[in-house]
Motif scaffolding. Structure first.
Motif, PDB file in Angstrom:
ATOM      1  N   ASP A 155      -8.060   2.694   4.335  1.00 48.94           N
ATOM      2  CA  ASP A 155      -7.912   1.880   3.128  1.00 48.94           C
ATOM      3  C   ASP A 155      -9.019   2.179   2.119  1.00 48.94           C
ATOM      4  OD1 ASP A 155      -5.667   0.757   4.140  1.00 48.94           O
ATOM      5  OD2 ASP A 155      -6.490  -1.253   4.403  1.00 48.94           O
ATOM      6  N   GLU A 168       0.838  -1.213   0.000  1.00 46.43           N
ATOM      7  CA  GLU A 168       0.000   0.000   0.000  1.00 46.43           C
ATOM      8  C   GLU A 168       0.872   1.261   0.000  1.00 46.43           C
ATOM      9  OE1 GLU A 168      -4.022  -1.483   2.363  1.00 46.43           O
ATOM     10  OE2 GLU A 168      -2.855   0.155   3.194  1.00 46.43           O
ATOM     11  N   HIS A 181      -0.209   2.524   9.970  1.00 46.87           N
ATOM     12  CA  HIS A 181       0.394   1.208   9.753  1.00 46.87           C
ATOM     13  C   HIS A 181       1.474   0.941  10.793  1.00 46.87           C
ATOM     14  CE1 HIS A 181      -0.578   1.002   5.126  1.00 46.87           C
ATOM     15  NE2 HIS A 181      -1.653   0.807   5.878  1.00 46.87           N
ATOM     16  N   HIS A 231      -9.340   0.601  10.331  1.00 44.12           N
ATOM     17  CA  HIS A 231      -8.426   1.028   9.273  1.00 44.12           C
ATOM     18  C   HIS A 231      -8.981   0.705   7.879  1.00 44.12           C
ATOM     19  CE1 HIS A 231      -4.416   2.160   7.763  1.00 44.12           C
ATOM     20  NE2 HIS A 231      -4.589   1.189   6.888  1.00 44.12           N
ATOM     21  N   HIS A 245      -1.471   7.808   6.812  1.00 43.44           N
ATOM     22  CA  HIS A 245      -1.784   6.405   6.579  1.00 43.44           C
ATOM     23  C   HIS A 245      -0.621   5.525   7.040  1.00 43.44           C
ATOM     24  CE1 HIS A 245      -4.308   3.638   3.809  1.00 43.44           C
ATOM     25  NE2 HIS A 245      -3.542   2.878   4.558  1.00 43.44           N
TER      26      HIS A 245
HETATM   27 FE   FE2 Z   1      -3.666   0.684   4.972  1.00 44.37          FE
END
Ligand code: FE2
Ligand code: FE2
Length: 133
Positions: A123, A62, A81, A118, A77
Protein backbone atom coordinates in the motif's frame (compact mmCIF):
# COMPACT_ATOMS: atom_id res chain seq x y z
CA UNK A 1 -4.56 -4.95 24.85
CA UNK A 2 -5.55 -4.14 21.31
CA UNK A 3 -4.56 -6.72 18.74
CA UNK A 4 -3.13 -4.13 16.37
CA UNK A 5 -1.81 -0.83 17.65
CA UNK A 6 -1.78 1.98 15.12
CA UNK A 7 1.77 3.16 14.59
CA UNK A 8 2.98 6.30 12.88
CA UNK A 9 5.04 4.17 10.51
CA UNK A 10 1.76 2.86 8.99
CA UNK A 11 0.94 6.33 7.82
CA UNK A 12 1.01 6.61 4.07
CA UNK A 13 0.39 10.33 3.97
CA UNK A 14 -2.92 10.33 2.17
CA UNK A 15 -5.54 11.17 4.75
CA UNK A 16 -8.44 9.23 3.23
CA UNK A 17 -6.42 6.01 3.03
CA UNK A 18 -4.86 6.42 6.46
CA UNK A 19 -8.32 6.99 7.84
CA UNK A 20 -9.69 3.87 6.16
CA UNK A 21 -6.75 1.79 7.39
CA UNK A 22 -7.31 3.09 10.91
CA UNK A 23 -10.99 2.14 10.71
CA UNK A 24 -10.11 -1.37 9.54
CA UNK A 25 -7.64 -1.79 12.39
CA UNK A 26 -10.27 -0.61 14.84
CA UNK A 27 -12.81 -3.07 13.48
CA UNK A 28 -10.36 -5.97 13.71
CA UNK A 29 -9.51 -4.97 17.28
CA UNK A 30 -13.18 -4.88 18.24
CA UNK A 31 -13.76 -8.29 16.67
CA UNK A 32 -10.76 -9.69 18.48
CA UNK A 33 -12.00 -8.26 21.76
CA UNK A 34 -15.42 -9.84 21.25
CA UNK A 35 -13.76 -13.23 20.94
CA UNK A 36 -11.57 -12.64 23.98
CA UNK A 37 -14.55 -11.82 26.18
CA UNK A 38 -16.53 -14.80 24.85
CA UNK A 39 -19.19 -12.69 23.22
CA UNK A 40 -22.22 -14.56 21.89
CA UNK A 41 -21.69 -16.42 18.64
CA UNK A 42 -23.91 -14.14 16.59
CA UNK A 43 -21.93 -11.08 17.70
CA UNK A 44 -18.65 -12.64 16.59
CA UNK A 45 -20.29 -13.75 13.36
CA UNK A 46 -21.43 -10.20 12.63
CA UNK A 47 -17.91 -8.90 13.21
CA UNK A 48 -16.38 -11.46 10.89
CA UNK A 49 -18.91 -10.60 8.18
CA UNK A 50 -18.23 -6.90 8.63
CA UNK A 51 -14.47 -7.42 8.48
CA UNK A 52 -14.84 -9.30 5.23
CA UNK A 53 -17.10 -6.75 3.56
CA UNK A 54 -15.16 -3.66 4.71
CA UNK A 55 -11.83 -5.12 3.67
CA UNK A 56 -13.26 -6.30 0.35
CA UNK A 57 -14.61 -2.80 -0.32
CA UNK A 58 -11.26 -1.22 0.57
CA UNK A 59 -9.44 -3.60 -1.78
CA UNK A 60 -11.92 -3.00 -4.59
CA UNK A 61 -11.26 0.71 -4.32
CA UNK A 62 -7.49 0.24 -4.44
CA UNK A 63 -7.78 -2.15 -7.36
CA UNK A 64 -9.93 0.17 -9.42
CA UNK A 65 -7.43 2.97 -8.88
CA UNK A 66 -4.59 0.64 -9.92
CA UNK A 67 -6.42 -0.40 -13.10
CA UNK A 68 -7.20 3.18 -14.05
CA UNK A 69 -3.59 4.14 -13.56
CA UNK A 70 -2.11 1.09 -15.31
CA UNK A 71 -0.22 0.43 -12.12
CA UNK A 72 2.85 -1.72 -12.79
CA UNK A 73 2.38 -4.03 -9.80
CA UNK A 74 -1.36 -4.45 -10.14
CA UNK A 75 -1.33 -8.25 -10.35
CA UNK A 76 0.97 -8.85 -7.39
CA UNK A 77 -0.97 -6.41 -5.29
CA UNK A 78 -4.32 -7.92 -6.25
CA UNK A 79 -3.04 -11.44 -5.52
CA UNK A 80 -2.05 -10.32 -2.05
CA UNK A 81 -5.56 -8.95 -1.51
CA UNK A 82 -7.13 -12.19 -2.72
CA UNK A 83 -4.97 -14.28 -0.43
CA UNK A 84 -6.17 -12.33 2.60
CA UNK A 85 -9.83 -12.50 1.55
CA UNK A 86 -9.43 -16.29 1.14
CA UNK A 87 -7.96 -16.48 4.63
CA UNK A 88 -10.84 -14.54 6.11
CA UNK A 89 -13.35 -16.75 4.29
CA UNK A 90 -11.57 -19.81 5.69
CA UNK A 91 -11.89 -18.41 9.19
CA UNK A 92 -15.60 -17.66 8.65
CA UNK A 93 -16.26 -21.13 7.23
CA UNK A 94 -14.48 -22.74 10.14
CA UNK A 95 -16.37 -20.63 12.61
CA UNK A 96 -19.72 -21.42 10.93
CA UNK A 97 -18.81 -25.07 11.15
CA UNK A 98 -18.77 -24.74 14.92
CA UNK A 99 -15.16 -23.92 15.67
CA UNK A 100 -14.55 -21.34 18.34
CA UNK A 101 -11.24 -22.73 19.50
CA UNK A 102 -8.19 -20.63 18.92
CA UNK A 103 -10.23 -18.03 17.05
CA UNK A 104 -8.31 -15.16 18.55
CA UNK A 105 -4.96 -16.68 17.60
CA UNK A 106 -6.20 -17.30 14.09
CA UNK A 107 -7.35 -13.73 13.73
CA UNK A 108 -4.16 -12.40 15.17
CA UNK A 109 -1.82 -14.58 13.15
CA UNK A 110 -3.53 -14.22 9.84
CA UNK A 111 -4.90 -10.71 10.01
CA UNK A 112 -2.42 -8.75 12.03
CA UNK A 113 0.76 -9.92 10.38
CA UNK A 114 -0.73 -9.74 6.93
CA UNK A 115 -2.35 -6.39 7.39
CA UNK A 116 0.63 -4.68 8.94
CA UNK A 117 2.97 -6.11 6.31
CA UNK A 118 0.70 -5.15 3.43
CA UNK A 119 0.33 -1.54 4.60
CA UNK A 120 4.02 -1.02 4.90
CA UNK A 121 4.99 -2.59 1.62
CA UNK A 122 2.36 -2.77 -1.08
CA UNK A 123 0.00 0.00 0.00
CA UNK A 124 2.79 2.40 0.81
CA UNK A 125 4.32 1.89 -2.63
CA UNK A 126 1.00 2.25 -4.41
CA UNK A 127 -0.06 5.40 -2.69
CA UNK A 128 3.34 7.03 -2.81
CA UNK A 129 3.67 6.34 -6.49
CA UNK A 130 0.22 7.46 -7.51
CA UNK A 131 -0.16 10.15 -4.91
CA UNK A 132 -3.92 9.87 -5.19
CA UNK A 133 -6.97 8.89 -3.14
FE1 FE2 B 1 -3.64 -3.00 -0.80
FE1 FE2 C 1 -4.98 -0.54 1.80
Amino acid sequence: MALIEWREEFRIGIDAVDHEHQQLIELINRAHKSIEVDAPRDVVELFLGEIFSKIAAHFALEESVMRRSNYDQYLEHKQDHEALLDDILDIITEFDGGGFDHMSEKLSHRLRDWFVGHFKSKDARLHNLLGVF
